[in-house]
Design a protein around this motif. Sequence first.
Motif, PDB file in Angstrom:
ATOM      1  N   THR A 273       0.243 -12.151 -34.197  1.00  0.00           N
ATOM      2  CA  THR A 273       0.645 -12.341 -32.818  1.00  0.00           C
ATOM      3  C   THR A 273      -0.047 -11.360 -31.889  1.00  0.00           C
ATOM      4  O   THR A 273      -0.258 -11.664 -30.714  1.00  0.00           O
ATOM      5  N   ARG A 274      -0.439 -10.209 -32.381  1.00  0.00           N
ATOM      6  CA  ARG A 274      -1.195  -9.287 -31.542  1.00  0.00           C
ATOM      7  C   ARG A 274      -2.536  -9.890 -31.155  1.00  0.00           C
ATOM      8  O   ARG A 274      -3.115  -9.550 -30.136  1.00  0.00           O
ATOM      9  N   GLU A 275      -3.037 -10.809 -31.991  1.00  0.00           N
ATOM     10  CA  GLU A 275      -4.322 -11.419 -31.720  1.00  0.00           C
ATOM     11  C   GLU A 275      -4.207 -12.711 -30.926  1.00  0.00           C
ATOM     12  O   GLU A 275      -5.191 -13.402 -30.707  1.00  0.00           O
ATOM     13  N   PHE A 276      -3.001 -13.037 -30.463  1.00  0.00           N
ATOM     14  CA  PHE A 276      -2.780 -14.349 -29.867  1.00  0.00           C
ATOM     15  C   PHE A 276      -3.701 -14.577 -28.673  1.00  0.00           C
ATOM     16  O   PHE A 276      -4.281 -15.645 -28.506  1.00  0.00           O
ATOM     17  N   GLY A 277      -3.865 -13.577 -27.787  1.00  0.00           N
ATOM     18  CA  GLY A 277      -4.734 -13.735 -26.634  1.00  0.00           C
ATOM     19  C   GLY A 277      -6.173 -13.994 -27.020  1.00  0.00           C
ATOM     20  O   GLY A 277      -6.849 -14.839 -26.434  1.00  0.00           O
ATOM     21  N   ARG A 278      -6.652 -13.281 -28.036  1.00  0.00           N
ATOM     22  CA  ARG A 278      -8.007 -13.510 -28.522  1.00  0.00           C
ATOM     23  C   ARG A 278      -8.142 -14.902 -29.102  1.00  0.00           C
ATOM     24  O   ARG A 278      -9.178 -15.552 -28.973  1.00  0.00           O
ATOM     25  N   LEU A 279      -7.088 -15.392 -29.753  1.00  0.00           N
ATOM     26  CA  LEU A 279      -7.157 -16.713 -30.347  1.00  0.00           C
ATOM     27  C   LEU A 279      -7.274 -17.786 -29.276  1.00  0.00           C
ATOM     28  O   LEU A 279      -7.902 -18.818 -29.494  1.00  0.00           O
ATOM     29  N   GLN A 280      -6.652 -17.578 -28.112  1.00  0.00           N
ATOM     30  CA  GLN A 280      -6.802 -18.533 -27.021  1.00  0.00           C
ATOM     31  C   GLN A 280      -8.273 -18.712 -26.664  1.00  0.00           C
ATOM     32  O   GLN A 280      -8.776 -19.828 -26.556  1.00  0.00           O
ATOM     33  N   ALA A 281      -8.955 -17.586 -26.459  1.00  0.00           N
ATOM     34  CA  ALA A 281     -10.359 -17.656 -26.078  1.00  0.00           C
ATOM     35  C   ALA A 281     -11.195 -18.279 -27.185  1.00  0.00           C
ATOM     36  O   ALA A 281     -12.110 -19.076 -26.930  1.00  0.00           O
ATOM     37  N   ARG A 282     -10.892 -17.951 -28.434  1.00  0.00           N
ATOM     38  CA  ARG A 282     -11.638 -18.522 -29.551  1.00  0.00           C
ATOM     39  C   ARG A 282     -11.405 -20.023 -29.640  1.00  0.00           C
ATOM     40  O   ARG A 282     -12.315 -20.788 -29.991  1.00  0.00           O
ATOM     41  N   ALA A 283     -10.166 -20.459 -29.342  1.00  0.00           N
ATOM     42  CA  ALA A 283      -9.869 -21.885 -29.398  1.00  0.00           C
ATOM     43  C   ALA A 283     -10.746 -22.663 -28.436  1.00  0.00           C
ATOM     44  O   ALA A 283     -11.277 -23.725 -28.773  1.00  0.00           O
ATOM     45  N   VAL A 284     -10.936 -22.123 -27.227  1.00  0.00           N
ATOM     46  CA  VAL A 284     -11.770 -22.808 -26.255  1.00  0.00           C
ATOM     47  C   VAL A 284     -13.205 -22.902 -26.753  1.00  0.00           C
ATOM     48  O   VAL A 284     -13.840 -23.956 -26.697  1.00  0.00           O
ATOM     49  N   ARG A 285     -13.748 -21.802 -27.256  1.00  0.00           N
ATOM     50  CA  ARG A 285     -15.123 -21.816 -27.720  1.00  0.00           C
ATOM     51  C   ARG A 285     -15.293 -22.737 -28.920  1.00  0.00           C
ATOM     52  O   ARG A 285     -16.292 -23.443 -29.038  1.00  0.00           O
ATOM     53  N   LEU A 286     -14.302 -22.748 -29.802  1.00  0.00           N
ATOM     54  CA  LEU A 286     -14.374 -23.608 -30.973  1.00  0.00           C
ATOM     55  C   LEU A 286     -14.363 -25.071 -30.572  1.00  0.00           C
ATOM     56  O   LEU A 286     -15.165 -25.869 -31.051  1.00  0.00           O
ATOM     57  N   MET A 287     -13.458 -25.429 -29.660  1.00  0.00           N
ATOM     58  CA  MET A 287     -13.315 -26.830 -29.289  1.00  0.00           C
ATOM     59  C   MET A 287     -14.519 -27.362 -28.532  1.00  0.00           C
ATOM     60  O   MET A 287     -14.734 -28.563 -28.465  1.00  0.00           O
ATOM     61  N   THR A 288     -15.309 -26.486 -27.941  1.00  0.00           N
ATOM     62  CA  THR A 288     -16.492 -26.917 -27.201  1.00  0.00           C
ATOM     63  C   THR A 288     -17.774 -26.568 -27.942  1.00  0.00           C
ATOM     64  O   THR A 288     -18.855 -26.631 -27.375  1.00  0.00           O
ATOM     65  N   SER A 289     -17.671 -26.235 -29.214  1.00  0.00           N
ATOM     66  CA  SER A 289     -18.814 -25.746 -29.963  1.00  0.00           C
ATOM     67  C   SER A 289     -19.652 -26.899 -30.504  1.00  0.00           C
ATOM     68  O   SER A 289     -19.205 -27.682 -31.349  1.00  0.00           O
ATOM     69  N   THR A 290     -20.871 -26.991 -30.011  1.00  0.00           N
ATOM     70  CA  THR A 290     -21.816 -27.963 -30.550  1.00  0.00           C
ATOM     71  C   THR A 290     -22.136 -27.648 -32.005  1.00  0.00           C
ATOM     72  O   THR A 290     -22.289 -28.550 -32.839  1.00  0.00           O
ATOM     73  N   ALA A 291     -22.223 -26.356 -32.326  1.00  0.00           N
ATOM     74  CA  ALA A 291     -22.536 -25.959 -33.700  1.00  0.00           C
ATOM     75  C   ALA A 291     -21.462 -26.442 -34.668  1.00  0.00           C
ATOM     76  O   ALA A 291     -21.772 -26.886 -35.777  1.00  0.00           O
ATOM     77  N   MET A 292     -20.184 -26.364 -34.262  1.00  0.00           N
ATOM     78  CA  MET A 292     -19.112 -26.816 -35.143  1.00  0.00           C
ATOM     79  C   MET A 292     -19.193 -28.314 -35.368  1.00  0.00           C
ATOM     80  O   MET A 292     -19.074 -28.801 -36.492  1.00  0.00           O
ATOM     81  N   ARG A 293     -19.385 -29.067 -34.292  1.00  0.00           N
ATOM     82  CA  ARG A 293     -19.509 -30.518 -34.440  1.00  0.00           C
ATOM     83  C   ARG A 293     -20.659 -30.877 -35.368  1.00  0.00           C
ATOM     84  O   ARG A 293     -20.544 -31.726 -36.249  1.00  0.00           O
ATOM     85  N   SER A 294     -21.782 -30.226 -35.139  1.00  0.00           N
ATOM     86  CA  SER A 294     -22.974 -30.549 -35.915  1.00  0.00           C
ATOM     87  C   SER A 294     -22.809 -30.180 -37.380  1.00  0.00           C
ATOM     88  O   SER A 294     -23.191 -30.946 -38.269  1.00  0.00           O
ATOM     89  N   ALA A 295     -22.223 -29.026 -37.655  1.00  0.00           N
ATOM     90  CA  ALA A 295     -22.096 -28.563 -39.039  1.00  0.00           C
ATOM     91  C   ALA A 295     -21.276 -29.526 -39.879  1.00  0.00           C
ATOM     92  O   ALA A 295     -21.564 -29.729 -41.062  1.00  0.00           O
ATOM     93  N   PHE A 296     -20.256 -30.135 -39.274  1.00  0.00           N
ATOM     94  CA  PHE A 296     -19.367 -31.005 -40.040  1.00  0.00           C
ATOM     95  C   PHE A 296     -19.825 -32.460 -40.071  1.00  0.00           C
ATOM     96  O   PHE A 296     -19.117 -33.305 -40.616  1.00  0.00           O
ATOM     97  N   ASP A 297     -20.977 -32.757 -39.520  1.00  0.00           N
ATOM     98  CA  ASP A 297     -21.484 -34.130 -39.546  1.00  0.00           C
ATOM     99  C   ASP A 297     -22.484 -34.271 -40.681  1.00  0.00           C
ATOM    100  O   ASP A 297     -23.683 -34.076 -40.520  1.00  0.00           O
ATOM    101  N   ILE A 298     -21.978 -34.619 -41.852  1.00  0.00           N
ATOM    102  CA  ILE A 298     -22.826 -34.704 -43.041  1.00  0.00           C
ATOM    103  C   ILE A 298     -23.844 -35.827 -42.933  1.00  0.00           C
ATOM    104  O   ILE A 298     -24.846 -35.851 -43.654  1.00  0.00           O
TER     105      ILE A 298
END
Length: 482
Positions: A273-298
């Motif tokens: 829970t101490r990291e909750f604020g950081r997780l918010q920012a990471r969630a945004v970057r993850l959800m808009t990450s082209t690299a994540m989309r591309s990596a999971f497209d086999i």
Amino acid sequence: MLNIQGRPRRVCDGLTRRDVLRAGGAGLLGTSLSTLLAAEEAGRVAGPRAKSVLFLFLFGGPSQLETFDLKPDAASGIRGPYRPIASRTPGLQICEHLPRLAELSDRFAVIRTMTHRSNDHNACHYIQTGHPLPQAQRGAAGVDATGQDWPAMGSVVEYLDRLGDADRPEDQRRDFPSYVYLPNPLGHIQGYDRAGGYAGWLGGTYDALATHIAKRGPDDNPYFRDCDDEELDFRIQGLDGPALMTLDRTRRRVGLLDQFDAARARLDQAQSTREFGRLQARAVRLMTSTAMRSAFDIRQEPERIRDRYGRHLFGQSALMGRRMIEAGARFVTVVWDCPDGYSWDSHTGSHDVGRHLLPGLDQTLSALIEDMNARGLLDETLIVCLGEMGRTPRPDTSTWGRGHWSHCFPAVLAGAGIRGGVAYGRSDKDAAYPSDHPVSPEDLAATVFHALGIAPDDRVSDPLGRPVAVMDGGRPLVELFG
């Protein structure tokens, strides 16, 4: 369709506080920046040989006598139904159903003397953590993971990487988790949630990013057949497709996340829970990450590469594991699970062993080693392949079904400086017990951490904030490295 941890999440009506915490608990919002350079500069550890680990886990326990420790001179009731073939490793005879690996044995080392006393499938915890399974309430089947378990090696890597990440500016933190688990959390395809692959008492925020795939029916085994692209859609649900989230929707969702600020202030001050604020920012970057989309497209892989790995679930999952390493993951576990109740847990006979299991392993592991080498990844990636046990020297049935046997079984290691063409340790005449150089799960875990440059006395924090050493015992097999 694969979903994160098997839980499809809504993507158009906002995130709840529970959504964010669950995503954090699934390891989704973690990043991966190593603390190893700092450790090396401090003189605590040698420079890491491996940037990453690809851990192939063959649940159920492949037989040593049908894989890498054949005993053609043993009694007829022990030596098994398959003949040995020569390999490129002096003194190592390999099963006839592993011809590609026999030709490639100068690229890997075989440990023939893995051993421990946990002679049941709860040894999955031992192999994946380097620690015996602790006492805990584990549900009706007695196998399920709990918060009292030791953290998986991958969770330790995730934890240490986040420590190294903490002092970096937000925009310099990578948006790919260190720990990934494919194609299912262990046991999920059977309806269990087996111990060993999770963060345990370290906290759910250090769990792996884990995908999920379901069987087509009660008798289906996707490891034994070709899988079509519809079921092998490794893209993360909610991160791709025309009907799913856009950047504008994501920005509106950030506003919804802001509504949880007051609730967050009331949360206790546990690590997650101490990291909750950081997780918010990471969630945004993850959800808009082209690299994540591309990596999971086999589907971006050439057809010939997909064919070489094998179109079955294990082959495509191993290929996806390579893609995860390329995308930035540091510890990827790929499981060959047991959807039919048997598979590598071959109590009933050798028919599936010779028809599906050994040919599938031969195809996929050899393809992985060759592919990683061709891409320049093998020098910096440690590949580990084993089960949680072996099989009894004497069969249980006339059709060569064998029971559980944890006293002597093999492991294959390749990459990250591992000397190829090595057979480490010898078993006795029946492949029942080590004759020399026994290797415990603690030794294996110490070897993995050694390759990553993690010292055994590196500390992680338990739920009470007390420092706990990564390993308690175990000797890294430094002699395996060139």
